[in-house]
Design an enzyme around this catalytic site. Sequence first.
Site, PDB file in Angstrom:
ATOM      1  N   ASP A  50       0.294 140.698  35.163  1.00  0.00           N
ATOM      2  CA  ASP A  50       1.780 141.031  33.705  1.00  0.00           C
ATOM      3  C   ASP A  50       3.044 140.921  34.473  1.00  0.00           C
ATOM      4  O   ASP A  50       3.557 141.569  35.077  1.00  0.00           O
ATOM      5  CB  ASP A  50       0.747 142.632  33.932  1.00  0.00           C
ATOM      6  N   SER A  91       2.284 143.299  25.776  1.00  0.00           N
ATOM      7  CA  SER A  91       0.834 142.497  27.137  1.00  0.00           C
ATOM      8  C   SER A  91      -0.608 142.697  25.809  1.00  0.00           C
ATOM      9  O   SER A  91      -1.536 141.688  26.336  1.00  0.00           O
ATOM     10  CB  SER A  91       0.885 143.646  27.788  1.00  0.00           C
ATOM     11  N   THR A 144      -3.652 144.921  28.814  1.00  0.00           N
ATOM     12  CA  THR A 144      -4.465 143.517  29.186  1.00  0.00           C
ATOM     13  C   THR A 144      -5.918 143.345  29.236  1.00  0.00           C
ATOM     14  O   THR A 144      -6.716 142.130  28.721  1.00  0.00           O
ATOM     15  CB  THR A 144      -4.211 142.479  30.017  1.00  0.00           C
ATOM     16  N   GLU A 259      -5.968 141.439  36.740  1.00  0.00           N
ATOM     17  CA  GLU A 259      -4.583 141.871  36.084  1.00  0.00           C
ATOM     18  C   GLU A 259      -3.606 142.458  38.055  1.00  0.00           C
ATOM     19  O   GLU A 259      -4.446 143.702  37.394  1.00  0.00           O
ATOM     20  CB  GLU A 259      -4.368 142.026  35.111  1.00  0.00           C
ATOM     21  N   ASP A 264       4.478 144.224  36.086  1.00  0.00           N
ATOM     22  CA  ASP A 264       5.153 145.077  34.927  1.00  0.00           C
ATOM     23  C   ASP A 264       5.490 145.736  35.264  1.00  0.00           C
ATOM     24  O   ASP A 264       7.667 145.768  34.567  1.00  0.00           O
ATOM     25  CB  ASP A 264       3.979 144.470  33.952  1.00  0.00           C
ATOM     26  N   HIS A 268      10.025 146.685  34.445  1.00  0.00           N
ATOM     27  CA  HIS A 268      10.632 147.653  33.416  1.00  0.00           C
ATOM     28  C   HIS A 268      11.039 148.841  34.263  1.00  0.00           C
ATOM     29  O   HIS A 268      12.267 149.538  33.174  1.00  0.00           O
ATOM     30  CB  HIS A 268       9.328 148.291  32.833  1.00  0.00           C
TER      31      HIS A 268
END
Length: 379
Positions: A50, A91, A144, A259, A264, A268
């Site tokens: 991700d 996502s 996800t 995943e 991710d 962020h």
Amino acid sequence: MKKKMRICNIWMALVVLLLACHCEGTPPKLTENPAIKANQPLNIILLIGDGMGLSQLSSSFYFSDQLPNFARFKTIGLSNVIAANSKITDSAAGATSFASGIKTFNGAIGVDMDKQPVKNIVELLSKENYQTGLIATSSITHATPASFYAHVASRDWEEQIAAHMATSPIDFFAGGGLKFFQNRKDGKSILDLLKTNGFEVHTNHLEKEIDASKRHAFLLGEEDMPKMIEGRGNFLQESTQKALNYFEENESPFFLMVEGSQIDWGGHDNDAEYLITELLDFDQMVGSVLDYAEKEGNTLVIVTADHETGGFTLSAKVTGQNSKDEDEHDYNVIVPTFSTAGHSASLIPVLAFGPQSAQFSGFYQNSDVYHKIRAALAQ
């Protein structure tokens, strides 16, 4: 001469005996099924990093003491991950494209632009006698993984998403999210519903031995799994291996989605250490999956991402300015930098290994990943 004839007769007798045992014993495994063509995958493993754009993937070549497992892939493509109504996806829309082969709106989990449910690959393959599994380092109800079993108009409805898991065809799942299955606002116990529907529920750790005749739910975090830098350990690799062992013991074809969720989140947070440690953990898991696929020879492995996060770049270190007020750089020092705390519109790498992997080269839409998987299985 007589000695050679006796040896020949012994070998002939052994062959006859082995053939007789085979005819009277168990039928051949699915992996030996003559109906499976030589270049047709039996199993599908989809690995999603991700937020992993090309720069994130590239960091594994510079911040690891060994060549990353990503380098083992020979087939490489690029996908465009725009959503149906926006140039930058989230996502939920991105994973729904992988799971169902459609473009939809940001926030959508397994529904189309009219908020109508769309069949996903787990539901379809389950009807074709596949076993299915999901693993994530986030909550299993996060966007996800949720896109592979739930159908809701908002990714934020995690209690509703958890209820969808209990009635899904998933056979094995592991991740966080226990809080969405118990002590809920509606007072329902989704853990009890999971058990009613044939799951053994595990909330403490990954047991060494599990009953392959049952379905298994591993909910090992109240919400998300810990960060790697906070001691998560080998959860991702160990849970993936446990899923592979589970499917192998059942001698069943399977679909598995894994995943690396928190790549991710490092993006962020604009936290390079967080991002890179999660990325390297993901790469280690990729390596164990490739080892399995190389050994079996019948498994298609796809590695990709739903989008890029952070506008991540591997920049040369700025050492000063020259007389023209231009930055001077040390090209031997790489400094991870970010341009946003959100997502970007970068094209996303797709790596593939195994039977029909060549279908994944070139440029295409993220929704085409679903169609390419289905086409590979139909060969």
